[in-house]
Scaffold this motif. Structure first.
Motif, PDB file in Angstrom:
ATOM      1  N   GLU A  69       0.820  -1.225   0.000  1.00  0.00           N
ATOM      2  CA  GLU A  69       0.000   0.000   0.000  1.00  0.00           C
ATOM      3  C   GLU A  69       0.852   1.272   0.000  1.00  0.00           C
ATOM      4  N   LEU A  70       2.110   1.170   0.427  1.00  0.00           N
ATOM      5  CA  LEU A  70       3.001   2.331   0.375  1.00  0.00           C
ATOM      6  C   LEU A  70       3.253   2.779  -1.064  1.00  0.00           C
ATOM      7  N   PHE A  71       3.022   1.870  -2.007  1.00  0.00           N
ATOM      8  CA  PHE A  71       3.275   2.152  -3.419  1.00  0.00           C
ATOM      9  C   PHE A  71       1.989   2.259  -4.227  1.00  0.00           C
ATOM     10  N   SER A  72       0.873   2.416  -3.536  1.00  0.00           N
ATOM     11  CA  SER A  72      -0.444   2.403  -4.194  1.00  0.00           C
ATOM     12  C   SER A  72      -0.564   3.442  -5.302  1.00  0.00           C
ATOM     13  N   GLU A  73       0.176   4.531  -5.174  1.00  0.00           N
ATOM     14  CA  GLU A  73       0.156   5.596  -6.175  1.00  0.00           C
ATOM     15  C   GLU A  73       0.657   5.096  -7.539  1.00  0.00           C
ATOM     16  N   TYR A  74       1.542   4.102  -7.512  1.00  0.00           N
ATOM     17  CA  TYR A  74       2.164   3.595  -8.746  1.00  0.00           C
ATOM     18  C   TYR A  74       1.796   2.147  -9.060  1.00  0.00           C
ATOM     19  N   LEU A  75       1.393   1.407  -8.044  1.00  0.00           N
ATOM     20  CA  LEU A  75       1.203  -0.037  -8.146  1.00  0.00           C
ATOM     21  C   LEU A  75       0.035  -0.415  -9.048  1.00  0.00           C
ATOM     22  N   ILE A  76       0.315  -1.301  -9.987  1.00  0.00           N
ATOM     23  CA  ILE A  76      -0.736  -1.858 -10.835  1.00  0.00           C
ATOM     24  C   ILE A  76      -1.026  -3.254 -10.301  1.00  0.00           C
ATOM     25  N   GLN A  77      -2.278  -3.492  -9.961  1.00  0.00           N
ATOM     26  CA  GLN A  77      -2.648  -4.793  -9.418  1.00  0.00           C
ATOM     27  C   GLN A  77      -3.614  -5.484 -10.366  1.00  0.00           C
TER      28      GLN A  77
END
Length: 172
Positions: A18-26
């Protein structure tokens, strides 16, 4: 072989995606990893027969430009006092914007530290993934105190879309 994980955690971390939610593609076709987890994500994709469209590497553990003495000292400090080593490490990964990371802490092991310090990123293997059609994204913070972000950027640039984010540290 089914890819068992989509996000691989960093050294001394767990469940920090979640720390990378700004960039993370799931999605089913993207695999991601942070720091030490970037190595694990890369190896997972490299050795998988499953379709992977995108590999996201957040602050990949890139130490191959460091000398043997630096690596030996890191391991020595960890072995001498792993608690202090990890506390200092966590202090160096935070940005002013994400200082509350204690809930993601998970004590790392000597073997993990040794593996991440001595891991050699292979240009041939990166090219192999590119040739397979896997898009690689690398995210680096300009203020990273753990890795040398400029050397990492220079290395990964030929094989990935590399984002060099100003005023960000190891945890973007």
């Amino acid at each position: 072989m089914m890819i068992s994980k989509r996000f691989f955690s960093g050294f001394c971390f767990k469940n920090e995606s979640e720390l990378f939610s700004e960039y993370l593609i799931q999605n089913d076709f993207t695999v991601s990893g942070f720091s030490y987890g970037a190595i694990k994500a890369f190896e997972e994709v490299l050795n998988s027969k499953q379709r992977v469209d995108k590999l996201q590497l957040f602050s990949p553990a890139f130490f191959q430009t460091q000398d043997k003495k630096y690596k030996r000292m890191q391991l020595m400090f960890f072995k001498k006092d792993s608690d202090s080593y990890c506390k200092n490490f966590l202090k160096n990964v935070v940005n002013p914007t994400n200082t509350n990371i204690d809930k993601y802490f998970s004590m790392g092991t000597y073997e993990e530290l040794e593996e991440l310090l001595n891991y050699e990123w292979s240009e041939e293997k990166l090219q192999e993934l590119v040739n397979r059609g896997t898009k690689i994204e690398v995210y680096l913070g300009s203020e990273d105190k753990i890795i040398d972000p400029l050397k990492a950027k220079e290395f990964f640039l030929n094989y990935s879309t590399t984002y060099y984010i100003k005023k960000k540290g190891h945890i973007l």
